[in-house]
Design a protein around this motif. Structure first.
Motif, PDB file in Angstrom:
ATOM      1  N   TRP A  78      -2.879  -1.965 -16.004  1.00 61.25           N
ATOM      2  CA  TRP A  78      -3.289  -3.371 -16.040  1.00 61.25           C
ATOM      3  C   TRP A  78      -2.195  -4.265 -15.469  1.00 61.25           C
ATOM      4  N   ALA A  79      -0.954  -3.961 -15.782  1.00 59.09           N
ATOM      5  CA  ALA A  79       0.144  -4.770 -15.249  1.00 59.09           C
ATOM      6  C   ALA A  79       0.235  -4.644 -13.726  1.00 59.09           C
ATOM      7  N   ILE A  80       0.090  -3.422 -13.206  1.00 61.11           N
ATOM      8  CA  ILE A  80       0.122  -3.225 -11.758  1.00 61.11           C
ATOM      9  C   ILE A  80      -1.049  -3.949 -11.102  1.00 61.11           C
ATOM     10  N   GLY A  81      -2.223  -3.846 -11.711  1.00 55.66           N
ATOM     11  CA  GLY A  81      -3.381  -4.548 -11.165  1.00 55.66           C
ATOM     12  C   GLY A  81      -3.188  -6.056 -11.157  1.00 55.66           C
TER      13      GLY A  81
ATOM     14  N   ARG B 238      -2.486   5.051 -23.951  1.00 53.95           N
ATOM     15  CA  ARG B 238      -2.544   3.598 -24.123  1.00 53.95           C
ATOM     16  C   ARG B 238      -1.436   2.915 -23.328  1.00 53.95           C
ATOM     17  N   ARG B 239      -0.245   3.496 -23.331  1.00 55.21           N
ATOM     18  CA  ARG B 239       0.847   2.898 -22.566  1.00 55.21           C
ATOM     19  C   ARG B 239       0.568   2.968 -21.071  1.00 55.21           C
ATOM     20  N   MET B 240       0.006   4.080 -20.620  1.00 62.54           N
ATOM     21  CA  MET B 240      -0.332   4.192 -19.204  1.00 62.54           C
ATOM     22  C   MET B 240      -1.412   3.184 -18.810  1.00 62.54           C
ATOM     23  N   SER B 241      -2.374   2.979 -19.701  1.00 67.06           N
ATOM     24  CA  SER B 241      -3.409   1.982 -19.418  1.00 67.06           C
ATOM     25  C   SER B 241      -2.818   0.580 -19.313  1.00 67.06           C
TER      26      SER B 241
ATOM     27  N   ALA C  85       0.823  -1.208   0.000  1.00 68.37           N
ATOM     28  CA  ALA C  85       0.000   0.000   0.000  1.00 68.37           C
ATOM     29  C   ALA C  85       0.860   1.262   0.000  1.00 68.37           C
ATOM     30  N   LEU C  86       1.884   1.302   0.853  1.00 68.31           N
ATOM     31  CA  LEU C  86       2.763   2.474   0.897  1.00 68.31           C
ATOM     32  C   LEU C  86       3.550   2.618  -0.400  1.00 68.31           C
ATOM     33  N   GLY C  87       4.011   1.485  -0.942  1.00 65.07           N
ATOM     34  CA  GLY C  87       4.739   1.549  -2.203  1.00 65.07           C
ATOM     35  C   GLY C  87       3.876   2.049  -3.337  1.00 65.07           C
ATOM     36  N   LEU C  88       2.631   1.613  -3.380  1.00 66.71           N
ATOM     37  CA  LEU C  88       1.728   2.067  -4.429  1.00 66.71           C
ATOM     38  C   LEU C  88       1.431   3.560  -4.280  1.00 66.71           C
TER      39      LEU C  88
ATOM     40  N   TYR D 117       5.942   8.279 -13.818  1.00 68.15           N
ATOM     41  CA  TYR D 117       4.954   7.366 -14.386  1.00 68.15           C
ATOM     42  C   TYR D 117       3.648   7.402 -13.596  1.00 68.15           C
ATOM     43  N   GLY D 118       3.742   7.468 -12.272  1.00 70.20           N
ATOM     44  CA  GLY D 118       2.530   7.541 -11.463  1.00 70.20           C
ATOM     45  C   GLY D 118       1.742   8.810 -11.732  1.00 70.20           C
TER      46      GLY D 118
END
Length: 550
Positions: free
Chosen positions: A86-89, A79-82, A45-48, A57-58
């Protein structure tokens, strides 16, 4: 590791953990699985939070989420951010599974099904889907509520009841705020292609008239004669039974056509309404009502439930409504349908068929008649004033309200009509199955219902029926692993990528192409290129060579 060894490890030996430790705090014993959660979750949670706040990037992801057009002007690839989101999720979801594994005694598919998803979405709803601290606090609070209920009550489903109450309370308290956040939630949704009107001068041509009538008549005759076709080995009771279920799901598809396609309300609770209609039919039949009143009474029960579930969410679209309807589906399976007053003992309930439904074929024709009837009702509703107002509210909520249209009233009408059709489909389902239990209507089937109308064509009456035929009827005609793959989630992804308007969009495109060829032939113009280029032309294009005139 063989499959048998893995199953034995999960069921008997427990899920492996990274370390073996135990800490006792008073009377509370924290084992390695608990320590893993307490150590990893705060770090994640803290890292996110730090990633979204302090990294470029965030910040780019937040900018792309709040205003995609402005982000593109600033040079951010939305599109790259999306893709990164998805990868983080995916990483976070996999981490949840790894931490949840040691805490369960057996690993099954349902372990990570709708129940877990509802808890996660409820926490996100508490955090308005945009606040990490509130979402974290909501998740902890839901976990505390679940632990307290589990420690003090033995009845099953009380946790789902509490979560459903939390979700509905959050929707009621934050209705205005969430309404502003989801005002344009339906923007960008690929609804099914509307049938483009044929110009009158072309509609009068004999070839065009035949093109519009012959396929409809042929499909109707085939549907009526389907149980009598021994050449396809469909005369057996088992396959006729499954085709009856397909027609029942087609009625559910029509309900989603109204609710999701025209009202823009993403519903993941229609299967629960099907179950309510099925169980309600048993009680109405026990009260001595004839079968027509049993169907109507069950439909009215579906109206009441649909309005109750939809009332707090009629001002909210998109994901927030999906959360409430999915929570209702989980609640129905784990609590409502477990009540003995409704379902009797563990063996379930039995619904006796009327005398005229003596065979599977007669039940099939009743289901076919109900599909035709509801398709006609839905078609007339779409052409009426309330139907046009409903689509206007979906397309532009602000403009509709400015013209004095009651968006709340229009959506409640959609909920009521969809609930009536879904519950009537439940009566068909009950007549077909006759004996069923609470587990007959799992919440996970709602995903298939939504994918059914998306594959067929969201917002299209023929699309809802074609989706049911594709998803439930195609495997009856072709027994192949490839077909099983096509009707799975992979097939849905393929349709979303390459045919977002569904099967009905492809049908309408083919019809328009044929009408164009008829028009050019009637006017003496040269024929257009073929709808499907020859293989040699596709090969030339693939090699980068110019295509020939032919």
């Amino acid at each position: 590791w063989t499959r048998a060894n893995q199953e034995k490890l999960v069921i008997e030996g427990g899920f492996p953990t990274a370390f073996d430790a135990q800490v006792q705090v008073g009377h509370l014993v924290l084992r390695s699985a608990d320590l893993l959660v307490l150590g990893v979750v705060p770090v994640l949670a803290l890292g996110l939070a730090a990633f979204f706040r302090y990294t470029s990037y965030g910040q780019a992801i937040r900018a792309a989420s709040e205003n995609p057009d402005a982000a593109r002007l600033a040079g951010i690839s939305v599109r790259r951010m999306s893709t990164m989101v998805w990868a983080i999720g995916g990483v976070l979801a996999a981490s949840t599974g790894i931490m949840q594994g040691p805490r369960i005694s057996s690993l099954q598919v349902d372990t990570f099904g709708p129940g877990l998803l509802v808890r996660a979405l409820a926490a996100g709803l508490i955090g308005r889907m945009n606040s990490l601290p509130l979402t974290f606090a909501g998740g902890v609070g839901i976990g505390i509520v679940e632990a307290v209920i589990f420690a003090n009550r033995t009845e099953g489903g009380l946790t789902e009841l509490a979560i459903f109450a939390i979700i509905m309370a959050a929707l009621l308290v934050r209705a205005r705020e969430l309404s502003r956040a989801t005002r344009d939630a339906s923007a960008g949704v690929a609804f099914g292609a509307e049938a483009r009107a044929v110009p009158r001068r072309l509609a009068a041509l004999p070839a065009v008239r035949r093109l519009r009538t012959i396929p409809v008549v042929a499909v109707a005759l085939l549907a009526v004669a389907l149980p009598y076709l021994p050449i396809l080995e469909l005369d057996t009771s088992a396959k006729t039974f499954r085709f009856t279920l397909m027609l029942a799901w087609a009625v559910v598809g029509l309900s989603l056509c109204v609710l999701t396609g025209w009202a823009g309300q993403v519903s993941l609770g229609q299967v629960a309404l099907v179950g309510a209609g099925s169980f309600g039919a048993v009680r109405l039949q026990e009260a001595g009502l004839p079968w027509p009143l049993v169907i109507v009474g069950a439909g009215l029960l579906g109206v009441g439930l649909a309005v109750v579930v939809g009332l707090p969410a009629v001002r909210i679209q998109g994901l927030f409504l999906a959360v409430s309807t999915l929570a209702f589906a989980v609640l129905a399976t784990s609590y409502l349908f477990q009540q003995k007053a409704l379902v009797g003992d563990a063996s379930g309930v039995f619904l006796d068929r009327p005398a005229f439904l003596h065979s599977e074929r007669s039940l099939y024709h009743l289901a076919l008649g109900m599909v035709a009837l509801f398709a006609l009702v839905v078609r007339n509703f779409r052409a009426s004033g309330p139907g046009r107002l409903l689509v206007a509210v979906r397309d532009n909520d602000r403009a509709a309200r400015a013209d004095g249209v009651s968006a709340t009233g229009a959506r409640l009408v959609a909920f009521a009509l969809a609930g009536f059709m879904a519950a009537c489909a439940g009566v068909l389902f009950a007549y077909a199955r006759q004996r069923y239990t609470a587990t007959t209507f799992p919440a996970g089937d709602n995903y298939r219902m939504l994918s059914m109308v998306i594959i067929g064509g969201l917002g299209s009456i023929p699309g809802a029926i074609l989706g049911a035929v594709f998803l439930f009827g195609l495997p009856l005609f072709i027994d192949s692993r490839l077909v099983d793959l096509a009707v799975s989630g992979l097939g849905l992804l393929v349709f979303l990528l390459f045919a977002p308007q569904g099967i009905v969009g492809l049908v309408y495109n083919a019809r328009d192409a044929l009408i164009e060829r008829i028009r050019r032939r009637h006017e003496g113009l040269p024929a257009p290129p073929p709808m499907i280029p020859p293989l040699r032309e596709l090969w030339r294009v693939a090699l980068g060579r110019p295509a020939t005139d032919g």
